[in-house]
Design an enzyme around this catalytic site. Structure first.
Site, PDB file in Angstrom:
ATOM      1  N   HIS A 166       0.849  -1.195   0.000  1.00  7.97           N
ATOM      2  CA  HIS A 166       0.000   0.000   0.000  1.00  7.97           C
ATOM      3  C   HIS A 166       0.881   1.240   0.000  1.00  7.97           C
ATOM      4  O   HIS A 166       1.956   1.257   0.587  1.00  7.97           O
ATOM      5  CB  HIS A 166      -0.920  -0.005   1.221  1.00  7.97           C
ATOM      6  CG  HIS A 166      -1.999   1.025   1.166  1.00  7.97           C
ATOM      7  ND1 HIS A 166      -1.775   2.349   1.487  1.00  7.97           N
ATOM      8  CD2 HIS A 166      -3.316   0.939   0.803  1.00  7.97           C
ATOM      9  CE1 HIS A 166      -2.900   3.025   1.332  1.00  7.97           C
ATOM     10  NE2 HIS A 166      -3.853   2.200   0.913  1.00  7.97           N
ATOM     11  N   GLU A 222      -3.923   2.246  -7.154  1.00  7.55           N
ATOM     12  CA  GLU A 222      -4.291   3.333  -6.245  1.00  7.55           C
ATOM     13  C   GLU A 222      -3.443   4.563  -6.549  1.00  7.55           C
ATOM     14  O   GLU A 222      -2.318   4.668  -6.073  1.00  7.55           O
ATOM     15  CB  GLU A 222      -4.129   2.900  -4.789  1.00  7.55           C
ATOM     16  CG  GLU A 222      -2.861   2.104  -4.476  1.00  7.55           C
ATOM     17  CD  GLU A 222      -2.427   2.247  -3.023  1.00  7.55           C
ATOM     18  OE1 GLU A 222      -3.257   2.577  -2.171  1.00  7.55           O
ATOM     19  OE2 GLU A 222      -1.225   2.059  -2.758  1.00  7.55           O
TER      20      GLU A 222
END
Length: 261
Positions: free
Chosen positions: A100, A172
């Site tokens: 992430h 993302e």
């Protein structure tokens, strides 16, 4: 190939174990079982909530799954503060996020470490949700596709074609995370299509067609429908909206094709 949508709720560092129980109960109440035939739904709580979530999901025979937000590349040993894939598997986790942008930024994780963590997840039969994405300056320079392709290759380095077929990829764009800004559906599709093309070159066209590619970055009930309608977007890695049980359930219902619960 028809890919079943996946809606994954990344709770980040929010909610204690009592609050986690309440949120899962709210999601379960708001999203009837019939929707799970058309969409996979998972929640990704902090480590300290996992046992409580496991007990609730197993005890009430809920159809949603759960996972973790990170794992160690090591199985065990003198790695203070780390959590291994073996521990997560024992807790019944299905998914685990690796790479992430917040891990890459705040903990200086690079592609090599992300690839090692993905391999560790697969070793313990966990599905890694491998995150990639560009910062705003990269997009403004027009290098976002190249950047994401390179990051994807690095984050999958050392994995076999068979292993690549078992991962989930989450695109993302860093500039859209927690900002309220969201990439347009066409912008997101551009990168997700490039990701799938790169997966085909790394594994095979058949494998690339089977891998789910998610979009993450201020996903909510208002934009998920347009995003998931794109050919190469198979769901969402949801941040803030996943902390609202009713909105998260609505979001999942939209991904399932409706009607709203």
């Amino acid at each position: 190939m028809s890919r079943k949508p996946l809606i994954a709720g990344n709770w980040k560092m929010n909610l204690n174990h009592f609050e986690a129980i309440a949120l899962v109960q709210k999601i379960a109440f708001a999203l009837p079982d019939k929707y799970y035939d058309k969409v996979d739904v998972t929640v990704l709580p902090p480590f300290t909530d996992l046992r409580s979530v496991q007990t609730l999901v197993d005890g009430d025979k809920l159809r949603l799954s759960y996972g973790a937000q990170d794992l160690s590349q090591h199985d065990s040993g003198a790695y203070t503060g780390d959590i291994s894939g073996a521990f997560l598997a024992k807790l019944g986790c299905t998914f685990v996020v690796v790479g992430h942008s917040e891990r890459r930024t705040y903990h200086n994780e690079d592609d090599a470490l992300v690839a090692a963590k993905a391999a560790a997840a697969l070793k313990h039969e966990l599905t890694p949700i491998i995150c990639i994405g560009e910062h705003l300056e990269v997009r403004e320079a027009g290098n976002h596709v190249i950047h994401c392709e390179e990051q994807l290759r690095g984050s999958l380095a050392g994995l076999s074609a068979e292993q690549i077929g078992k991962v989930v990829i989450a695109y993302e764009p860093v500039w859209a995370i927690g900002t309220g800004r969201v990439a347009s559906a066409s912008d997101a599709q551009e990168v997700c299509a490039a990701i799938r093309k790169e997966l085909a070159s790394l594994a095979s066209a058949q494998i690339a067609d089977s891998v789910r590619v998610l979009y993450g970055g201020s996903v909510n009930a208002k934009n998920v429908g347009e995003l998931i309608a794109q050919d190469d977007i198979d769901g969402g890695l949801v941040g803030g909206a996943s902390l609202d049980g009713e909105q998260f359930a609505t979001l999942a219902a939209i991904a399932a094709g409706g009607p709203l619960p």
